[in-house]
Design a protein around this motif. Structure first.
Motif, short mmCIF file in Angstrom:
data_model
loop_
_atom_site.label_atom_id
_atom_site.label_comp_id
_atom_site.label_asym_id
_atom_site.label_seq_id
_atom_site.Cartn_x
_atom_site.Cartn_y
_atom_site.Cartn_z
N VAL A 112 -4.08 -3.80 -3.31
CA VAL A 112 -3.83 -5.17 -2.85
C VAL A 112 -5.11 -5.99 -2.94
N SER A 113 -4.91 -7.30 -3.16
CA SER A 113 -6.03 -8.21 -3.26
C SER A 113 -5.62 -9.55 -2.64
N THR B 41 -9.19 -3.25 -0.13
CA THR B 41 -8.69 -4.60 -0.36
C THR B 41 -9.63 -5.36 -1.29
N GLY B 42 -9.06 -6.09 -2.23
CA GLY B 42 -9.86 -6.96 -3.09
C GLY B 42 -9.75 -8.41 -2.66
N PHE B 43 -10.57 -9.24 -3.28
CA PHE B 43 -10.43 -10.69 -3.14
C PHE B 43 -10.46 -11.26 -4.55
N THR B 44 -9.36 -11.86 -4.96
CA THR B 44 -9.20 -12.31 -6.34
C THR B 44 -9.96 -13.61 -6.60
N ASN C 93 -15.86 -4.82 3.72
CA ASN C 93 -15.05 -3.89 2.92
C ASN C 93 -14.19 -4.54 1.84
N LEU C 94 -14.48 -5.76 1.47
CA LEU C 94 -13.74 -6.38 0.36
C LEU C 94 -14.44 -6.09 -0.96
N ARG D 69 0.83 -1.21 0.00
CA ARG D 69 0.00 0.00 0.00
C ARG D 69 0.86 1.25 0.00
N GLU D 70 1.96 1.23 0.76
CA GLU D 70 2.86 2.38 0.79
C GLU D 70 3.47 2.64 -0.58
#
Length: 375
Positions: free
Chosen positions: A187-188, A208-211, A236-237, A181-182
Protein backbone atom coordinates in the motif's frame (compact mmCIF):
# COMPACT_ATOMS: atom_id res chain seq x y z
CA UNK A 1 25.70 -16.04 -24.67
CA UNK A 2 24.82 -18.29 -21.70
CA UNK A 3 28.22 -17.91 -20.05
CA UNK A 4 30.50 -14.91 -19.64
CA UNK A 5 32.24 -12.45 -17.39
CA UNK A 6 32.78 -8.71 -17.08
CA UNK A 7 35.57 -6.77 -15.42
CA UNK A 8 34.44 -3.24 -14.59
CA UNK A 9 33.81 -0.73 -11.83
CA UNK A 10 30.95 -1.54 -9.45
CA UNK A 11 28.40 1.27 -9.51
CA UNK A 12 27.30 0.55 -5.93
CA UNK A 13 30.69 0.86 -4.17
CA UNK A 14 32.95 2.25 -6.95
CA UNK A 15 35.40 -0.62 -6.56
CA UNK A 16 36.76 -2.91 -9.30
CA UNK A 17 34.67 -6.05 -9.68
CA UNK A 18 34.59 -9.27 -11.67
CA UNK A 19 31.16 -10.67 -12.44
CA UNK A 20 30.62 -14.12 -13.95
CA UNK A 21 27.44 -15.86 -15.03
CA UNK A 22 26.38 -19.21 -16.44
CA UNK A 23 23.04 -20.51 -17.66
CA UNK A 24 21.23 -17.27 -16.87
CA UNK A 25 22.44 -16.80 -13.28
CA UNK A 26 25.33 -15.08 -11.52
CA UNK A 27 27.99 -17.56 -10.40
CA UNK A 28 30.66 -15.18 -9.09
CA UNK A 29 30.70 -11.58 -7.92
CA UNK A 30 34.06 -10.69 -6.46
CA UNK A 31 36.19 -7.67 -5.75
CA UNK A 32 39.57 -7.42 -7.45
CA UNK A 33 42.66 -5.25 -7.10
CA UNK A 34 43.04 -5.03 -10.86
CA UNK A 35 41.59 -1.81 -12.24
CA UNK A 36 39.48 -1.97 -15.41
CA UNK A 37 41.14 -0.49 -18.47
CA UNK A 38 38.05 1.48 -19.50
CA UNK A 39 35.59 3.83 -17.86
CA UNK A 40 33.06 1.01 -17.71
CA UNK A 41 30.65 0.53 -14.83
CA UNK A 42 28.23 -2.28 -14.04
CA UNK A 43 25.41 -2.54 -11.54
CA UNK A 44 21.84 -3.67 -10.92
CA UNK A 45 19.30 -2.58 -13.56
CA UNK A 46 16.93 0.30 -12.94
CA UNK A 47 13.49 -0.49 -11.50
CA UNK A 48 10.48 1.82 -11.92
CA UNK A 49 7.30 1.26 -9.90
CA UNK A 50 5.13 3.75 -11.79
CA UNK A 51 5.02 3.60 -15.58
CA UNK A 52 1.81 4.90 -17.20
CA UNK A 53 3.17 4.57 -20.73
CA UNK A 54 6.34 5.03 -22.73
CA UNK A 55 7.71 5.65 -26.22
CA UNK A 56 4.39 6.88 -27.59
CA UNK A 57 2.34 4.06 -26.02
CA UNK A 58 -0.43 4.92 -23.54
CA UNK A 59 -1.16 2.13 -21.07
CA UNK A 60 -4.60 3.60 -20.36
CA UNK A 61 -6.03 2.66 -23.78
CA UNK A 62 -8.62 -0.05 -24.35
CA UNK A 63 -7.00 -1.59 -27.42
CA UNK A 64 -3.45 -2.05 -26.14
CA UNK A 65 -1.65 -4.71 -28.18
CA UNK A 66 1.30 -7.03 -27.56
CA UNK A 67 3.35 -5.17 -30.16
CA UNK A 68 2.68 -1.83 -28.46
CA UNK A 69 3.54 -3.20 -25.05
CA UNK A 70 6.76 -4.74 -26.37
CA UNK A 71 7.63 -1.43 -28.04
CA UNK A 72 7.23 0.45 -24.74
CA UNK A 73 9.14 -2.24 -22.85
CA UNK A 74 12.02 -2.16 -25.34
CA UNK A 75 12.16 1.62 -25.00
CA UNK A 76 12.49 1.30 -21.23
CA UNK A 77 15.20 -1.35 -21.63
CA UNK A 78 17.14 0.96 -23.93
CA UNK A 79 17.40 3.44 -21.06
CA UNK A 80 18.50 0.87 -18.47
CA UNK A 81 15.17 -0.14 -16.90
CA UNK A 82 14.73 -3.92 -16.71
CA UNK A 83 11.63 -4.11 -14.50
CA UNK A 84 8.64 -1.83 -14.10
CA UNK A 85 5.12 -1.72 -12.70
CA UNK A 86 2.43 -1.28 -15.33
CA UNK A 87 0.35 1.59 -13.92
CA UNK A 88 -3.33 2.42 -14.38
CA UNK A 89 -4.86 5.69 -13.25
CA UNK A 90 -8.43 6.63 -12.33
CA UNK A 91 -11.07 5.83 -14.91
CA UNK A 92 -14.50 4.18 -14.95
CA UNK A 93 -14.11 1.10 -12.76
CA UNK A 94 -15.22 -1.42 -15.37
CA UNK A 95 -12.81 0.09 -17.92
CA UNK A 96 -9.95 0.00 -15.42
CA UNK A 97 -10.48 -3.64 -14.58
CA UNK A 98 -10.89 -4.57 -18.24
CA UNK A 99 -7.62 -2.80 -19.09
CA UNK A 100 -5.88 -4.50 -16.18
CA UNK A 101 -7.18 -7.92 -17.21
CA UNK A 102 -6.08 -7.41 -20.81
CA UNK A 103 -2.62 -6.18 -19.83
CA UNK A 104 -2.22 -9.18 -17.52
CA UNK A 105 -3.24 -11.52 -20.33
CA UNK A 106 -0.77 -9.92 -22.75
CA UNK A 107 2.05 -10.02 -20.20
CA UNK A 108 1.50 -13.67 -19.34
CA UNK A 109 1.67 -14.77 -22.98
CA UNK A 110 5.05 -13.25 -23.83
CA UNK A 111 8.41 -14.13 -22.24
CA UNK A 112 9.91 -10.67 -22.74
CA UNK A 113 6.94 -9.03 -21.03
CA UNK A 114 7.01 -11.55 -18.18
CA UNK A 115 10.61 -10.54 -17.44
CA UNK A 116 9.95 -6.81 -17.62
CA UNK A 117 6.48 -6.20 -16.17
CA UNK A 118 7.21 -7.10 -12.57
CA UNK A 119 3.84 -6.04 -11.21
CA UNK A 120 0.91 -3.66 -11.30
CA UNK A 121 0.38 -0.22 -9.80
CA UNK A 122 -3.23 0.86 -9.36
CA UNK A 123 -3.34 4.62 -8.75
CA UNK A 124 -7.02 5.38 -8.28
CA UNK A 125 -9.96 5.51 -8.12
CA UNK A 126 -9.56 5.36 -4.33
CA UNK A 127 -8.14 8.87 -4.05
CA UNK A 128 -9.20 12.22 -2.64
CA UNK A 129 -11.76 14.05 -4.79
CA UNK A 130 -10.75 17.32 -3.14
CA UNK A 131 -9.62 20.02 -5.58
CA UNK A 132 -5.86 19.96 -6.00
CA UNK A 133 -5.40 16.62 -4.26
CA UNK A 134 -7.04 14.66 -7.07
CA UNK A 135 -4.46 16.10 -9.49
CA UNK A 136 -5.24 15.06 -13.07
CA UNK A 137 -7.52 12.26 -11.85
CA UNK A 138 -11.25 12.90 -12.53
CA UNK A 139 -12.83 13.61 -9.11
CA UNK A 140 -16.26 12.41 -10.26
CA UNK A 141 -14.88 8.90 -10.80
CA UNK A 142 -13.52 8.38 -7.28
CA UNK A 143 -14.92 5.35 -5.44
CA UNK A 144 -15.03 3.98 -1.92
CA UNK A 145 -12.45 1.15 -1.72
CA UNK A 146 -14.71 -1.71 -0.68
CA UNK A 147 -13.50 -5.24 -0.05
CA UNK A 148 -15.28 -6.41 -3.20
CA UNK A 149 -13.42 -3.90 -5.40
CA UNK A 150 -10.04 -4.69 -3.88
CA UNK A 151 -10.67 -8.42 -4.21
CA UNK A 152 -11.46 -7.89 -7.88
CA UNK A 153 -7.97 -6.48 -8.39
CA UNK A 154 -6.45 -9.52 -6.70
CA UNK A 155 -8.60 -11.90 -8.74
CA UNK A 156 -7.23 -10.34 -11.94
CA UNK A 157 -3.58 -10.10 -10.92
CA UNK A 158 -3.33 -13.51 -9.28
CA UNK A 159 -0.12 -13.81 -7.26
CA UNK A 160 1.63 -10.91 -9.01
CA UNK A 161 3.03 -8.01 -6.93
CA UNK A 162 0.59 -5.09 -6.73
CA UNK A 163 1.07 -1.57 -5.43
CA UNK A 164 -2.14 0.21 -4.50
CA UNK A 165 -2.11 4.00 -4.07
CA UNK A 166 -5.02 5.24 -1.96
CA UNK A 167 -6.07 8.19 0.19
CA UNK A 168 -6.68 6.83 3.71
CA UNK A 169 -9.02 9.64 4.80
CA UNK A 170 -11.78 8.85 2.28
CA UNK A 171 -14.87 6.84 3.21
CA UNK A 172 -13.74 3.29 3.98
CA UNK A 173 -10.09 4.28 3.55
CA UNK A 174 -8.62 2.95 6.78
CA UNK A 175 -10.32 -0.42 6.53
CA UNK A 176 -9.26 -0.59 2.87
CA UNK A 177 -5.60 -0.30 3.80
CA UNK A 178 -6.06 -3.23 6.19
CA UNK A 179 -7.92 -5.29 3.57
CA UNK A 180 -5.32 -4.49 0.92
CA UNK A 181 -2.52 -5.77 3.14
CA UNK A 182 -4.48 -8.96 3.84
CA UNK A 183 -4.78 -9.44 0.07
CA UNK A 184 -1.00 -9.14 -0.28
CA UNK A 185 -0.87 -5.64 -1.79
CA UNK A 186 1.86 -3.14 -1.05
CA UNK A 187 0.00 0.00 0.00
CA UNK A 188 1.02 3.57 -0.67
CA UNK A 189 -0.54 6.84 0.45
CA UNK A 190 -1.12 9.35 -2.33
CA UNK A 191 -3.40 12.08 -3.70
CA UNK A 192 -4.41 12.68 -0.13
CA UNK A 193 -5.06 15.37 2.45
CA UNK A 194 -5.06 12.94 5.36
CA UNK A 195 -4.61 14.38 8.86
CA UNK A 196 -1.73 13.32 11.12
CA UNK A 197 -3.69 10.77 13.12
CA UNK A 198 -4.89 8.95 10.00
CA UNK A 199 -1.38 8.76 8.51
CA UNK A 200 0.01 7.48 11.82
CA UNK A 201 -2.62 4.73 11.97
CA UNK A 202 -1.79 3.58 8.44
CA UNK A 203 1.98 3.53 8.93
CA UNK A 204 1.72 1.79 12.31
CA UNK A 205 0.01 -1.17 10.68
CA UNK A 206 2.79 -2.18 8.29
CA UNK A 207 4.99 -1.26 5.35
CA UNK A 208 3.66 1.86 3.64
CA UNK A 209 4.77 4.04 0.75
CA UNK A 210 4.01 7.62 -0.17
CA UNK A 211 3.41 8.07 -3.89
CA UNK A 212 5.30 10.94 -5.61
CA UNK A 213 5.81 13.17 -2.60
CA UNK A 214 5.40 16.84 -3.49
CA UNK A 215 2.74 16.09 -6.10
CA UNK A 216 -0.91 15.13 -6.00
CA UNK A 217 -1.61 18.22 -3.92
CA UNK A 218 -2.49 21.87 -4.60
CA UNK A 219 0.21 24.17 -5.97
CA UNK A 220 -0.35 26.45 -2.97
CA UNK A 221 -0.45 25.02 0.56
CA UNK A 222 -0.82 26.39 4.07
CA UNK A 223 2.63 27.10 5.43
CA UNK A 224 1.85 25.92 8.98
CA UNK A 225 0.05 22.65 8.24
CA UNK A 226 -0.04 20.75 4.97
CA UNK A 227 0.29 17.24 3.59
CA UNK A 228 4.04 17.63 2.96
CA UNK A 229 4.76 18.41 6.60
CA UNK A 230 2.48 15.60 7.75
CA UNK A 231 4.10 13.08 5.42
CA UNK A 232 7.60 14.10 6.47
CA UNK A 233 6.61 13.87 10.13
CA UNK A 234 5.44 10.28 9.71
CA UNK A 235 7.89 7.47 10.46
CA UNK A 236 8.45 4.33 8.42
CA UNK A 237 7.27 5.64 5.05
CA UNK A 238 8.99 4.86 1.75
CA UNK A 239 8.71 8.01 -0.35
CA UNK A 240 8.82 8.12 -4.14
CA UNK A 241 10.12 11.24 -5.88
CA UNK A 242 10.00 12.29 -9.55
CA UNK A 243 13.43 13.79 -10.35
CA UNK A 244 12.46 15.62 -13.54
CA UNK A 245 13.31 19.07 -12.04
CA UNK A 246 9.69 20.19 -12.47
CA UNK A 247 7.47 18.02 -10.27
CA UNK A 248 9.90 18.65 -7.41
CA UNK A 249 12.13 21.72 -7.64
CA UNK A 250 15.92 21.24 -7.25
CA UNK A 251 15.96 23.05 -3.91
CA UNK A 252 13.09 20.98 -2.48
CA UNK A 253 14.68 17.82 -3.87
CA UNK A 254 17.88 18.57 -1.94
CA UNK A 255 15.98 19.48 1.23
CA UNK A 256 13.99 16.24 1.12
CA UNK A 257 17.20 14.23 0.84
CA UNK A 258 18.56 15.99 3.92
CA UNK A 259 15.39 15.34 5.91
CA UNK A 260 14.67 11.76 4.85
CA UNK A 261 16.88 8.73 5.35
CA UNK A 262 18.35 7.99 1.92
CA UNK A 263 17.24 4.36 2.15
CA UNK A 264 13.63 5.55 2.49
CA UNK A 265 13.61 7.32 -0.89
CA UNK A 266 13.06 5.72 -4.26
CA UNK A 267 12.74 7.39 -7.63
CA UNK A 268 10.14 6.99 -10.33
CA UNK A 269 9.67 8.64 -13.70
CA UNK A 270 5.85 8.45 -13.42
CA UNK A 271 6.22 8.45 -17.20
CA UNK A 272 3.39 8.60 -19.71
CA UNK A 273 3.37 8.06 -23.47
CA UNK A 274 5.48 11.16 -24.18
CA UNK A 275 8.51 9.71 -22.37
CA UNK A 276 11.09 8.55 -24.88
CA UNK A 277 9.29 10.53 -27.61
CA UNK A 278 9.49 14.09 -28.92
CA UNK A 279 7.38 17.17 -28.17
CA UNK A 280 3.72 17.06 -29.22
CA UNK A 281 0.28 16.07 -28.00
CA UNK A 282 -0.38 12.69 -26.37
CA UNK A 283 -3.28 10.79 -24.84
CA UNK A 284 -3.18 9.91 -21.16
CA UNK A 285 -6.43 8.13 -20.36
CA UNK A 286 -9.22 10.71 -20.67
CA UNK A 287 -6.74 13.53 -21.14
CA UNK A 288 -5.00 15.05 -24.11
CA UNK A 289 -1.67 16.41 -22.90
CA UNK A 290 0.95 18.58 -24.52
CA UNK A 291 4.71 18.25 -24.19
CA UNK A 292 7.02 21.14 -25.04
CA UNK A 293 10.70 21.26 -25.91
CA UNK A 294 11.56 21.29 -22.20
CA UNK A 295 9.83 17.88 -21.81
CA UNK A 296 7.25 19.19 -19.33
CA UNK A 297 3.86 17.46 -19.58
CA UNK A 298 0.93 19.82 -19.05
CA UNK A 299 -2.79 20.03 -19.51
CA UNK A 300 -3.17 22.09 -22.74
CA UNK A 301 -3.37 25.82 -22.10
CA UNK A 302 -2.53 25.52 -18.39
CA UNK A 303 0.51 25.33 -16.13
CA UNK A 304 -0.79 22.13 -14.47
CA UNK A 305 1.60 19.17 -14.59
CA UNK A 306 0.23 15.74 -15.54
CA UNK A 307 2.57 12.77 -15.64
CA UNK A 308 6.11 13.15 -16.95
CA UNK A 309 8.21 12.65 -20.06
CA UNK A 310 11.20 11.59 -17.98
CA UNK A 311 13.24 8.58 -19.14
CA UNK A 312 14.95 6.23 -16.67
CA UNK A 313 18.53 7.22 -17.47
CA UNK A 314 17.63 10.91 -17.27
CA UNK A 315 16.05 10.16 -13.90
CA UNK A 316 19.58 9.27 -12.72
CA UNK A 317 21.19 12.22 -14.52
CA UNK A 318 18.79 14.83 -13.17
CA UNK A 319 18.74 13.42 -9.63
CA UNK A 320 22.54 13.66 -9.40
CA UNK A 321 22.53 17.15 -10.93
CA UNK A 322 19.98 18.40 -8.41
CA UNK A 323 21.82 16.77 -5.50
CA UNK A 324 25.17 18.02 -6.85
CA UNK A 325 26.67 14.58 -6.50
CA UNK A 326 28.02 11.83 -8.76
CA UNK A 327 25.45 9.75 -10.60
CA UNK A 328 26.68 6.61 -8.82
CA UNK A 329 25.40 8.05 -5.53
CA UNK A 330 21.80 8.00 -6.78
CA UNK A 331 21.78 4.56 -8.41
CA UNK A 332 20.57 2.59 -5.38
CA UNK A 333 17.47 4.80 -5.09
CA UNK A 334 16.32 3.75 -8.54
CA UNK A 335 17.31 0.09 -8.46
CA UNK A 336 17.78 -1.75 -5.19
CA UNK A 337 15.49 0.33 -2.94
CA UNK A 338 12.33 0.13 -5.11
CA UNK A 339 13.02 -3.54 -5.81
CA UNK A 340 13.31 -4.33 -2.10
CA UNK A 341 10.20 -2.29 -1.33
CA UNK A 342 8.21 -4.58 -3.65
CA UNK A 343 10.13 -7.77 -2.72
CA UNK A 344 11.46 -8.23 -6.25
CA UNK A 345 14.34 -10.57 -6.97
CA UNK A 346 17.02 -8.39 -8.53
CA UNK A 347 20.50 -7.09 -7.88
CA UNK A 348 24.07 -8.34 -7.67
CA UNK A 349 23.74 -11.66 -5.85
CA UNK A 350 25.13 -15.09 -6.65
CA UNK A 351 22.28 -17.22 -7.94
CA UNK A 352 20.19 -14.21 -8.96
CA UNK A 353 19.19 -13.77 -12.62
CA UNK A 354 22.12 -12.50 -14.67
CA UNK A 355 20.74 -9.04 -15.38
CA UNK A 356 22.88 -5.93 -15.15
CA UNK A 357 23.51 -2.59 -16.78
CA UNK A 358 26.77 -1.54 -18.32
CA UNK A 359 27.44 2.20 -18.22
CA UNK A 360 30.14 3.98 -20.19
CA UNK A 361 31.36 7.32 -18.91
CA UNK A 362 33.40 10.22 -20.18
CA UNK A 363 36.60 11.33 -18.48
CA UNK A 364 34.58 13.73 -16.28
CA UNK A 365 32.34 10.87 -15.05
CA UNK A 366 29.28 11.85 -17.08
CA UNK A 367 27.17 9.06 -18.56
CA UNK A 368 27.92 8.50 -22.23
CA UNK A 369 25.99 5.30 -22.91
CA UNK A 370 24.00 2.64 -21.09
CA UNK A 371 23.23 -0.95 -22.06
CA UNK A 372 21.03 -3.49 -20.33
CA UNK A 373 22.21 -7.12 -20.41
CA UNK A 374 20.07 -10.17 -19.77
CA UNK A 375 21.30 -13.76 -20.01
Amino acid sequence: MNRGEVHAWNILDRQPIIVKWDDGAFTEISATNKKPEQDKWIGPPLVDLQINGFAGIDFQQDNLSVDQLIHATSGLEDTGCSKFFFTLITSEWDLMTERLAKAKQLRDKHTKLQKSIAGWHIEGPFLSAETGYCGAHPPNLMLEPTEALLTRIRDITGSDPVMLTMAPEIEGGLSAFSTARELGFQVSIGHTNAPDNIIRRVTASGSTGFTHLGNGCPAELRRDDNILWRALDSPNLKYSLIPDRWHVSPSLFRILHRLINKNSIYYTTDSMAAAGSGPGKYQFGHLELEVGEEEIVRLPGTANLAGSALTPINCIRYASEMLRCDWQDTWKNYSIIPAEFMNLITGFKIGAPAEFVEVETNSNNTIKAINLHRY
